[in-house]
Design a protein around this motif. Sequence first.
Motif, PDB file in Angstrom:
ATOM      1  N   ASP A 150       0.861  -1.184   0.000  1.00 31.96           N
ATOM      2  CA  ASP A 150       0.000   0.000   0.000  1.00 31.96           C
ATOM      3  C   ASP A 150       0.899   1.237   0.000  1.00 31.96           C
ATOM      4  O   ASP A 150       1.882   1.309   0.754  1.00 31.96           O
ATOM      5  CB  ASP A 150      -0.902  -0.007   1.239  1.00 31.96           C
ATOM      6  N   TRP A 151       0.557   2.210  -0.844  1.00 35.48           N
ATOM      7  CA  TRP A 151       1.393   3.410  -0.995  1.00 35.48           C
ATOM      8  C   TRP A 151       0.503   4.635  -0.807  1.00 35.48           C
ATOM      9  O   TRP A 151      -0.439   4.852  -1.577  1.00 35.48           O
ATOM     10  CB  TRP A 151       2.027   3.401  -2.377  1.00 35.48           C
ATOM     11  N   ASP A 152       0.785   5.393   0.240  1.00 31.00           N
ATOM     12  CA  ASP A 152       0.062   6.656   0.466  1.00 31.00           C
ATOM     13  C   ASP A 152       0.618   7.679  -0.506  1.00 31.00           C
ATOM     14  O   ASP A 152       1.745   8.147  -0.378  1.00 31.00           O
ATOM     15  CB  ASP A 152       0.251   7.119   1.909  1.00 31.00           C
ATOM     16  N   TRP A 153      -0.215   8.040  -1.498  1.00 29.80           N
ATOM     17  CA  TRP A 153       0.244   8.909  -2.598  1.00 29.80           C
ATOM     18  C   TRP A 153       0.557  10.320  -2.089  1.00 29.80           C
ATOM     19  O   TRP A 153       1.386  11.022  -2.660  1.00 29.80           O
ATOM     20  CB  TRP A 153      -0.840   8.956  -3.669  1.00 29.80           C
TER      21      TRP A 153
ATOM     22  N   GLU B 204      14.319  -0.648   4.531  1.00 32.05           N
ATOM     23  CA  GLU B 204      13.371   0.464   4.611  1.00 32.05           C
ATOM     24  C   GLU B 204      12.675   0.617   3.271  1.00 32.05           C
ATOM     25  O   GLU B 204      13.315   0.789   2.228  1.00 32.05           O
ATOM     26  CB  GLU B 204      14.095   1.767   4.960  1.00 32.05           C
ATOM     27  N   VAL B 205      11.348   0.552   3.281  1.00 30.31           N
ATOM     28  CA  VAL B 205      10.585   0.647   2.041  1.00 30.31           C
ATOM     29  C   VAL B 205      10.446   2.112   1.649  1.00 30.31           C
ATOM     30  O   VAL B 205       9.735   2.886   2.287  1.00 30.31           O
ATOM     31  CB  VAL B 205       9.196   0.000   2.189  1.00 30.31           C
ATOM     32  N   ASN B 206      11.133   2.497   0.591  1.00 35.61           N
ATOM     33  CA  ASN B 206      10.995   3.827  -0.007  1.00 35.61           C
ATOM     34  C   ASN B 206      11.306   3.697  -1.491  1.00 35.61           C
ATOM     35  O   ASN B 206      11.864   2.679  -1.939  1.00 35.61           O
ATOM     36  CB  ASN B 206      11.915   4.841   0.684  1.00 35.61           C
TER      37      ASN B 206
ATOM     38  N   ASP C 250       4.223   7.429   2.312  1.00 38.87           N
ATOM     39  CA  ASP C 250       4.475   6.277   3.171  1.00 38.87           C
ATOM     40  C   ASP C 250       4.117   4.961   2.455  1.00 38.87           C
ATOM     41  O   ASP C 250       3.130   4.889   1.714  1.00 38.87           O
ATOM     42  CB  ASP C 250       3.651   6.390   4.460  1.00 38.87           C
ATOM     43  N   TRP C 251       4.935   3.932   2.719  1.00 38.89           N
ATOM     44  CA  TRP C 251       4.720   2.611   2.137  1.00 38.89           C
ATOM     45  C   TRP C 251       4.391   1.607   3.237  1.00 38.89           C
ATOM     46  O   TRP C 251       4.850   1.731   4.370  1.00 38.89           O
ATOM     47  CB  TRP C 251       5.983   2.119   1.421  1.00 38.89           C
TER      48      TRP C 251
END
Length: 495
Positions: free
Chosen positions: A178-181, A204-206, A185-186
């Motif tokens: 899920d990616w907050d556009w 770290e998911v980025n 945030d991922w």
Amino acid sequence: MDQEKVNILLVDDQPAKLLAYEVILKDLGENLVIASSGREALEVLLKTEIAVILVDVCMPELDGFELAAMIREHPRFQKTAMIFISAIQVSDIDRLRGYEMGAVDYVPVPVVPEVLRAKIKVFAELYRKTRELERLNHELEDRVRARTAELESSTAKLRESEQRRSMAIAAGKMGSWDWDWISGDWMWDEGQYRIFGVGPESFEVNPANVQALLHPDDVDQLRKAIAEFNKGTRAYETEFRIVRPDGEVRWCVGTAAATVDESGRVVRVSGVTVDITERKRAEERQNLLAREVDHRAKNALALAQSIVRLTRADEVKDYVNAVEGRINALARVHTILSLSSWEGAELSRLIDEELAPYSLGDQIRLAGPEVQLLPATAQTLALALHELFTNSAKYGALSTRSGRLAIDWQVEDELLTLSWEESGGPLVMAPKSRGFGTRSLLASVESQLGGQAQFDWRAEGLLCRLEVPLTRRTATAGPGKFDTGGSAELQRASG
């Protein structure tokens, strides 16, 4: 089960000759099609599937050479077997011209019925076997297409399940994200981390870290996918590769869907990732299998054709026996290779298969380690051993009860050395000419395998040594202590 009849086209401008050919070939049980001129023959070919063409060289309007050239120009008939009949003495130049035009053999007049029937029968059977292989290839292609359709159907069902996050987590090879556009945030679930080969404690998911795990060739298409959401796209699916930290490349299919606010602006993108590496590998194996079957079929047909063309004998029975023996040797090694899924064949198994037709008791001694041969090496060596056994049984040590044969082999530095030593048989002298067996043995071992075939024509029996690389390499020429100029066919010393 009766074999399907094939069509044999007889072309001659003289009705009496055509009638004679019909009488000679009637016992073969095939369909005989008649044409009294070259033009009539062309009309028949366009309407009928023909296996073998028997054509007179000397005909008015269109002679046999011209007719052959016209037939070969048509792509449908480029592999059709043509046999020329000539009532005049044919020179080597004319023979060469005929072979260039596509002839596979010549039959002189007066025609010997048994010879003509034997030649026609061989090519009719070859045509029948070729059609059978083509049918098997088509069936394999149908199975591959069916398997592909099945995989596509499975993918469609998977796509539906990918919309539900709980199923993605439970499936093991699926992951959801899920990616907050707006905030950037991922969120990755456990399956997503597992697919990418990383852990939440160290990764770290980025965007930068995720891009670093993407295959370089697939980065641009995923950037375009993100751009599509800014242009109004609400769902997107694509296949891509990732490169895990340990270097392993995995294939994935990703599905993403956008969530928009009341103004239509994208606020969130959610997706599912499915690891499809095994499916990709299965497809690659299927494609490889289809290409391999086609390749092996063509190789087998080419080898059988060369055996038929090059075998020579004074009698029809000897000719048929020689051809059948060599093709049976090829069939036996194919059976061995099939049982091993074409991984290879053991040398001792090849020798045992060639020994099977003989009841020799203690006349033969075998000694050597287990040696696994590559498929191509096994095929070639099987034919070479067949020639040696056949010639020994006819003329050498195995032709008498007092004869003895010792076969020893060893491997050193990936080089197989096989020694064939005969004793106690008829007196032997070096032959003056090379037959098909000698030429094929020398050419296959030296040219195809990059080895050496050496002969020592001792009075007490043939001593032969074969040196065969167990890995593919170029043949290296060099002098040996054996004479390589002789034939593999033994002759008894007279007087």
